[in-house]
Design a protein around this motif. Structure first.
Motif, PDB file in Angstrom:
ATOM      1  N   ARG A   1       0.847  -1.201   0.000  1.00  0.00           N
ATOM      2  CA  ARG A   1       0.000   0.000   0.000  1.00  0.00           C
ATOM      3  C   ARG A   1       0.879   1.246   0.000  1.00  0.00           C
ATOM      4  O   ARG A   1       1.894   1.317   0.676  1.00  0.00           O
ATOM      5  CB  ARG A   1      -0.894  -0.030   1.255  1.00  0.00           C
ATOM      6  CG  ARG A   1      -1.925   1.085   1.322  1.00  0.00           C
ATOM      7  CD  ARG A   1      -3.081   0.849   0.369  1.00  0.00           C
ATOM      8  NE  ARG A   1      -4.056   1.941   0.491  1.00  0.00           N
ATOM      9  CZ  ARG A   1      -4.052   3.022  -0.265  1.00  0.00           C
ATOM     10  NH1 ARG A   1      -3.161   3.162  -1.219  1.00  0.00           N
ATOM     11  NH2 ARG A   1      -4.949   3.961  -0.097  1.00  0.00           N
ATOM     12  N   HIS A   2       0.486   2.261  -0.767  1.00  0.00           N
ATOM     13  CA  HIS A   2       1.187   3.533  -0.940  1.00  0.00           C
ATOM     14  C   HIS A   2       2.502   3.387  -1.703  1.00  0.00           C
ATOM     15  O   HIS A   2       3.325   4.310  -1.688  1.00  0.00           O
ATOM     16  CB  HIS A   2       1.437   4.241   0.406  1.00  0.00           C
ATOM     17  CG  HIS A   2       0.163   4.605   1.113  1.00  0.00           C
ATOM     18  ND1 HIS A   2      -0.776   5.446   0.561  1.00  0.00           N
ATOM     19  CD2 HIS A   2      -0.333   4.222   2.315  1.00  0.00           C
ATOM     20  CE1 HIS A   2      -1.788   5.582   1.405  1.00  0.00           C
ATOM     21  NE2 HIS A   2      -1.552   4.845   2.471  1.00  0.00           N
ATOM     22  N   ARG A   3       2.669   2.237  -2.366  1.00  0.00           N
ATOM     23  CA  ARG A   3       3.718   2.112  -3.368  1.00  0.00           C
ATOM     24  C   ARG A   3       3.022   1.992  -4.716  1.00  0.00           C
ATOM     25  O   ARG A   3       1.905   1.474  -4.827  1.00  0.00           O
ATOM     26  CB  ARG A   3       4.602   0.888  -3.098  1.00  0.00           C
ATOM     27  CG  ARG A   3       5.492   1.014  -1.866  1.00  0.00           C
ATOM     28  CD  ARG A   3       6.528   2.140  -2.025  1.00  0.00           C
ATOM     29  NE  ARG A   3       7.453   1.897  -3.126  1.00  0.00           N
ATOM     30  CZ  ARG A   3       8.624   1.262  -2.986  1.00  0.00           C
ATOM     31  NH1 ARG A   3       9.004   0.804  -1.796  1.00  0.00           N
ATOM     32  NH2 ARG A   3       9.418   1.100  -4.036  1.00  0.00           N
ATOM     33  N   ALA A   4       3.677   2.495  -5.764  1.00  0.00           N
ATOM     34  CA  ALA A   4       3.020   2.609  -7.067  1.00  0.00           C
ATOM     35  C   ALA A   4       2.489   1.268  -7.585  1.00  0.00           C
ATOM     36  O   ALA A   4       1.350   1.174  -8.041  1.00  0.00           O
ATOM     37  CB  ALA A   4       3.985   3.218  -8.078  1.00  0.00           C
ATOM     38  N   SER A   5       3.306   0.220  -7.503  1.00  0.00           N
ATOM     39  CA  SER A   5       2.895  -1.070  -8.038  1.00  0.00           C
ATOM     40  C   SER A   5       1.714  -1.643  -7.268  1.00  0.00           C
ATOM     41  O   SER A   5       0.745  -2.131  -7.860  1.00  0.00           O
ATOM     42  CB  SER A   5       4.058  -2.062  -8.002  1.00  0.00           C
ATOM     43  OG  SER A   5       3.653  -3.324  -8.495  1.00  0.00           O
ATOM     44  N   GLY A   6       1.772  -1.580  -5.931  1.00  0.00           N
ATOM     45  CA  GLY A   6       0.692  -2.119  -5.106  1.00  0.00           C
ATOM     46  C   GLY A   6      -0.619  -1.403  -5.348  1.00  0.00           C
ATOM     47  O   GLY A   6      -1.672  -2.034  -5.517  1.00  0.00           O
ATOM     48  N   ASP A   7      -0.564  -0.067  -5.390  1.00  0.00           N
ATOM     49  CA  ASP A   7      -1.791   0.702  -5.602  1.00  0.00           C
ATOM     50  C   ASP A   7      -2.313   0.554  -7.033  1.00  0.00           C
ATOM     51  O   ASP A   7      -3.529   0.526  -7.254  1.00  0.00           O
ATOM     52  CB  ASP A   7      -1.549   2.179  -5.295  1.00  0.00           C
ATOM     53  CG  ASP A   7      -1.451   2.447  -3.786  1.00  0.00           C
ATOM     54  OD1 ASP A   7      -1.638   1.486  -3.009  1.00  0.00           O
ATOM     55  OD2 ASP A   7      -1.192   3.598  -3.399  1.00  0.00           O
ATOM     56  N   ALA A   8      -1.402   0.442  -8.002  1.00  0.00           N
ATOM     57  CA  ALA A   8      -1.842   0.301  -9.400  1.00  0.00           C
ATOM     58  C   ALA A   8      -2.516  -1.046  -9.636  1.00  0.00           C
ATOM     59  O   ALA A   8      -3.550  -1.121 -10.312  1.00  0.00           O
ATOM     60  CB  ALA A   8      -0.659   0.474 -10.349  1.00  0.00           C
ATOM     61  N   ILE A   9      -1.967  -2.126  -9.074  1.00  0.00           N
ATOM     62  CA  ILE A   9      -2.580  -3.445  -9.281  1.00  0.00           C
ATOM     63  C   ILE A   9      -3.903  -3.533  -8.539  1.00  0.00           C
ATOM     64  O   ILE A   9      -4.849  -4.191  -8.998  1.00  0.00           O
ATOM     65  CB  ILE A   9      -1.619  -4.597  -8.882  1.00  0.00           C
ATOM     66  CG1 ILE A   9      -2.020  -5.902  -9.586  1.00  0.00           C
ATOM     67  CG2 ILE A   9      -1.562  -4.800  -7.393  1.00  0.00           C
ATOM     68  CD1 ILE A   9      -1.847  -5.890 -11.081  1.00  0.00           C
ATOM     69  N   ALA A  10      -4.019  -2.841  -7.397  1.00  0.00           N
ATOM     70  CA  ALA A  10      -5.307  -2.776  -6.696  1.00  0.00           C
ATOM     71  C   ALA A  10      -6.334  -2.029  -7.552  1.00  0.00           C
ATOM     72  O   ALA A  10      -7.514  -2.401  -7.592  1.00  0.00           O
ATOM     73  CB  ALA A  10      -5.138  -2.078  -5.348  1.00  0.00           C
ATOM     74  N   THR A  11      -5.877  -1.002  -8.256  1.00  0.00           N
ATOM     75  CA  THR A  11      -6.768  -0.245  -9.144  1.00  0.00           C
ATOM     76  C   THR A  11      -7.199  -1.096 -10.337  1.00  0.00           C
ATOM     77  O   THR A  11      -8.338  -0.990 -10.803  1.00  0.00           O
ATOM     78  CB  THR A  11      -6.081   1.052  -9.623  1.00  0.00           C
ATOM     79  OG1 THR A  11      -5.637   1.790  -8.485  1.00  0.00           O
ATOM     80  CG2 THR A  11      -7.040   1.921 -10.426  1.00  0.00           C
ATOM     81  N   VAL A  12      -6.299  -1.955 -10.828  1.00  0.00           N
ATOM     82  CA  VAL A  12      -6.658  -2.900 -11.895  1.00  0.00           C
ATOM     83  C   VAL A  12      -7.818  -3.790 -11.432  1.00  0.00           C
ATOM     84  O   VAL A  12      -8.818  -3.972 -12.147  1.00  0.00           O
ATOM     85  CB  VAL A  12      -5.454  -3.778 -12.304  1.00  0.00           C
ATOM     86  CG1 VAL A  12      -5.904  -4.913 -13.232  1.00  0.00           C
ATOM     87  CG2 VAL A  12      -4.381  -2.951 -12.990  1.00  0.00           C
TER      88      VAL A  12
END
Length: 455
Positions: free
Chosen positions: A143-154
């Motif tokens: 959470r609050h790292r680009a990859s983690g938040d982006a895949i959650a958005t996916v």
């Protein structure tokens, strides 16, 4: 095509922030087909609160590429894509600012999952990424790292696509896609379709849905439409500019989505197709001796049916199986026209209800068990079936005998949690046709898992 992204920044004054990390997942509406993840040297100080929030500090970024070194890759992966982000206004502004510093105008269409979630799921208490994904049972790492938040958005966006029964997201994307002009070679469309179960949509050059259908094999079913020579198909072929689809994981979800989405979207080529999906029903009455009798008749909306059938033969086969399984009397279920005792009584395969030998109490108990398992009246159920991926399952919610909607959940998830269940379920209309679709499917697919919920 979508470029789903998340950006972490240095913080600071408006339009003076720098990018510290970026993650972009190229998403075709079904799966991630490309990705780019990188730390970025912002060439400026990071605000202390940002360091505490993300864990990214200046030391980590000393050897990271500067923005101009990753700019070409960002342009390439987002080319002809709609940018999707949670609060896309922020991420898009940051990207445009960075490109502007390089003297390059970066322009893309955008979609915001905050706005989409507010429109499609207005019942949610919060639309922050953390609280929204938690409420929907979407696992989030880093959470609050680009990859983690982006895949959650996916994952969130994929859920929003499934919940969007009006298909506004897909139709807008088709309209915006530059390659979607009138198809001169329908084979090129078929080549991109999967051989999986789901619902598919024919679009015209304006992106509007003109036809909706389902199939166990989407590619084969679309090919049938494209090679058919009947007048309706030929007219439709001339108008098709694009075909989109939604994999459902199983036929029941495909049936229910097709039924609901045709009603909502009213595609022009579906209107002439409307005919009853069931013609016969099973009814009960009690005779003068106290025995419950069953009978298949033409479906009558004024009478209360036990269950419904696509045709008479389907109902007859149902009763033949019930006679064997429940030791029922063929005469009392309307399949033996004998005026006295039934044929099976003479070969000792009927307990004698037709001869008043077996008591009405004993016989009716078995009839009532058959009736109870033939429909879901007054029941609270979860119907669990295969999902779109190996680690996913579909779920249909029945409350007090009424179909409430459907959704998907991760296998690591506690599906009986009422709050989460309500969040992942897409509300849908209940009617007689929906009841028939569900009951008919359950009769034919005994492997489906059913969880009874407490009232």
């Amino acid at each position: 095509m979508y470029a789903i992204l998340d950006i972490e920044t240095t913080g600071g004054k408006f339009n003076e922030e720098g990018i510290t990390e970026i993650a972009i997942y190229k998403f075709d509406g079904h799966a991630v087909i490309d990705q780019f993840i990188s730390l970025v040297n912002p060439e400026r100080e990071i605000q202390p609160f940002v360091v505490n929030l993300t864990g990214i500090n200046s030391k980590m970024l000393r050897t990271a590429p500067k923005f101009y070194e990753v700019a070409k890759r960002i342009v390439e992966i987002t080319e002809d894509c709609i940018i999707v982000a949670h609060n896309s206004e922020f991420d898009y502004r940051i990207l445009r600012t960075e490109f502007s510093r390089l003297g390059f105008e970066f322009k893309r269409k955008t979609l915001c999952t905050v706005a989409l979630a507010q429109e499609i799921m207005p019942e949610q208490e919060s639309y922050s990424l953390g609280k929204l994904t938690s409420a929907l049972g979407i696992p989030v790492g880093d959470r609050h790292r680009a990859s983690g938040d982006a895949i959650a958005t996916v994952k969130l966006f994929k859920m929003l696509l499934a919940k969007d029964l009006n298909k506004h997201i897909i139709q807008d994307a088709v309209k915006a896609e530059p390659k979607y002009e009138m198809a001169t070679n329908l084979k090129s469309i078929i080549a991109d379709l999967p051989s999986r179960t789901g619902v598919f949509y024919f679009h015209n050059t304006y992106g509007k849905i003109i036809y909706i259908d389902k199939g166990k094999n989407i590619r084969n079913r679309v090919n049938q439409h494209f090679t058919s020579t009947n007048p309706k198909s030929i007219k439709m072929q001339k108008q098709v500019a694009a075909v989109t689809y939604e994999v459902t994981g199983n036929e029941l979800i495909a049936f229910l989505k097709e039924h609901a989405e045709i009603k909502l979207n009213k595609p022009s080529f579906n209107r002439t197709r409307r005919k009853p999906i069931f013609t016969h029903a099973l009814y009960q009455f009690t005779d003068e001796n106290g025995y419950i009798n069953l009978k298949i008749e033409n479906a009558d909306g004024r009478k209360k049916a036990i269950t419904t059938f696509s045709n008479y033969q389907s109902g007859k086969q149902f009763l033949i199986k019930a006679i064997e399984k429940d030791k029922l009397c063929p005469k009392l279920v309307g399949l033996d026209p004998s005026k006295t005792t039934c044929f099976k009584y003479h070969i000792h395969e009927c307990n004698g209800a037709c001869a008043n030998i077996e008591s009405p109490t004993d016989y009716n108990l078995r009839i009532e068990e058959l009736i109870l398992r033939s429909n879901y009246k007054d029941k609270n159920l979860l119907i669990i079936d295969k999902g779109r991926t190996l680690d996913e399952r579909s779920v249909i919610l029945i409350e007090n005998g009424v179909f409430k909607g459907l959704g998907y959940y991760d296998l690591n998830f506690q599906i009986t949690n009422k709050t989460v269940l309500d969040s992942i379920i897409t509300p849908m209309e209940n009617n007689k046709e929906v009841e028939h679709i569900i009951q008919n499917y359950l009769r034919k697919n005994k492997q489906v898992k059913i969880i009874e919920l407490n009232k």
